[in-house]
Design a protein around this motif. Structure first.
Motif: not given
Length: 367
Positions: A293, A327-328, A285, A330-334, A337, A289, A323
């Motif tokens: 990312h 908030n890292i 994992e 709880k928040q998601r951003f790719v 994509k 990531n 991000i």
């Protein structure tokens, strides 16, 4: 009407002791354009606090230019809110009422997922205690990449479709596409090529050696025989291992090699020396990531450092889009994509192909 907060003499004294730095600045109320420049700089970096109406520490009579009343600050507030047409939720404004009279306009700026311009349509970014203008196209492009507005995965590279047409992963992809597709059709539909050149995403996914054009797409694996917070050269075991290949295989190679290094570490137990065991899913994992990312425009590798008591994985790039450190979780951003979606598809298609061929196989994957 914006909120007015009364502050004490002690709070005034503490405020005036604050240093101008990466996250704090003071501005005279007389120059609204300079205020919008600093707002732009904060929003395009990591956010910050701007106090308008208080002169900086080099000036005399720092509190002699406060706002007399809230209405006097209306023009300044309007100019600031015009900068945030794409999202005012990244902005908070309040008045600070001073004991001796007068108001300071306190503007709290959050890091934004969009570019914020000054009132004269220039772009700034906070650097230490200064507002650095991003004048060149390269600087502005770097900001777009950093914010995730654009992605390096769409950059054209010096390779053509013919160079990946017979690659193993491309073969798996094409054999499982419904309806059947050619290499050229796939690249066109997924927008993986431009002007007869591949985009970086296609190279990373399908080329057998994408590192020949994007050397930063490799992984460096180190083994440090120490418990210290940092590894020194004398703690390094042998030479760092360079791991290369298309990103799907790269993930699995990196996980396998990291697992090997970890299991070589002796652990004293009741029955004597034993090997350390990390959950392979956890290693997978983290490495997955790190490679998905990361910012591929940065000329640096993903670094995996195996210590006697931990594994460290370093991925190049800043926190992208919305991000932040706060908030890292709880928040998601790719950032990448296309790479994210197509890598999922290549995994599922590979599993289908292996199942069809009745080959004993077991994989763990969570993209």
């Amino acid at each position: 009407m914006w909120q007015i907060n009364n502050i004490s003499e002690n709070s005034v004294e503490a405020l005036l002791k604050k240093e101008e730095d990466q996250f704090c600045d003071f501005k005279d109320k007389s120059n609204v354009a300079k205020c919008t420049k600093t707002i732009s700089a904060f929003a395009n970096a990591d956010g910050g606090d701007l106090y308008i109406g208080i002169r900086d520490r080099a000036e005399d009579d720092r509190l002699g230019y406060l706002f007399v009343n809230p209405e006097e600050a209306n023009g300044c507030i309007s100019a600031i809110y015009e900068q945030f047409a794409e999202g005012v939720e990244y902005l908070y404004v309040e008045y600070l009422q001073f004991p001796a009279g007068g108001l300071c306009l306190h503007v709290i700026v959050q890091k934004t997922p969009f570019v914020v311009y000054s009132s004269d349509k220039r772009v700034f970014k906070r650097q230490n205690a200064s507002d650095r203008e991003l004048k060149t196209a390269a600087d502005q492009q770097a900001l777009f990449l950093e914010k995730g507005i654009r992605s390096f995965e769409d950059a054209a590279v010096e390779a053509t479709s013919g160079e990946i047409s017979k690659a193993p992963l491309m073969k798996i992809f094409l054999e499982n596409v419904v309806p059947h597709s050619t290499v050229e059709d796939l690249l066109r539909k997924e927008r993986l090529s431009t002007d007869d050149r591949l985009r970086a995403c296609a190279l990373l996914l399908f080329d057998e050696n994408p590192q020949s054009l994007l050397p930063q797409a490799a992984v460096k694996l180190y083994r440090y025989r120490t418990l210290a917070s940092e590894g020194d050269r004398e703690d390094l075991e042998g030479q760092p291992l360079t791991i290369e290949g298309p990103i799907y295989d790269l993930i699995y190679k990196a996980v396998s090699k990291t697992k090997e290094k970890v299991e070589e570490i002796p652990l004293m137990s009741q029955g004597g020396l034993a090997s350390i065991k990390y959950p392979e899913e956890a290693i997978h994992e983290v490495i997955c990531n790190a490679l998905l990312h990361r910012d591929y425009s940065i000329n640096d590798y993903v670094h995996i450092r195996v210590f006697d008591n931990r594994i460290e994985v370093e991925s190049p790039g800043r926190l992208a889009g919305p991000i932040t450190v706060k908030n890292i979780l709880k928040q998601r951003f790719v950032v990448t994509k296309k790479l994210f979606v197509l890598l999922q598809n290549s995994h599922h298609r590979r599993i289908k192909m292996l199942a069809r061929d009745s080959t004993p196989h077991s994989e763990q994957c969570s993209f």
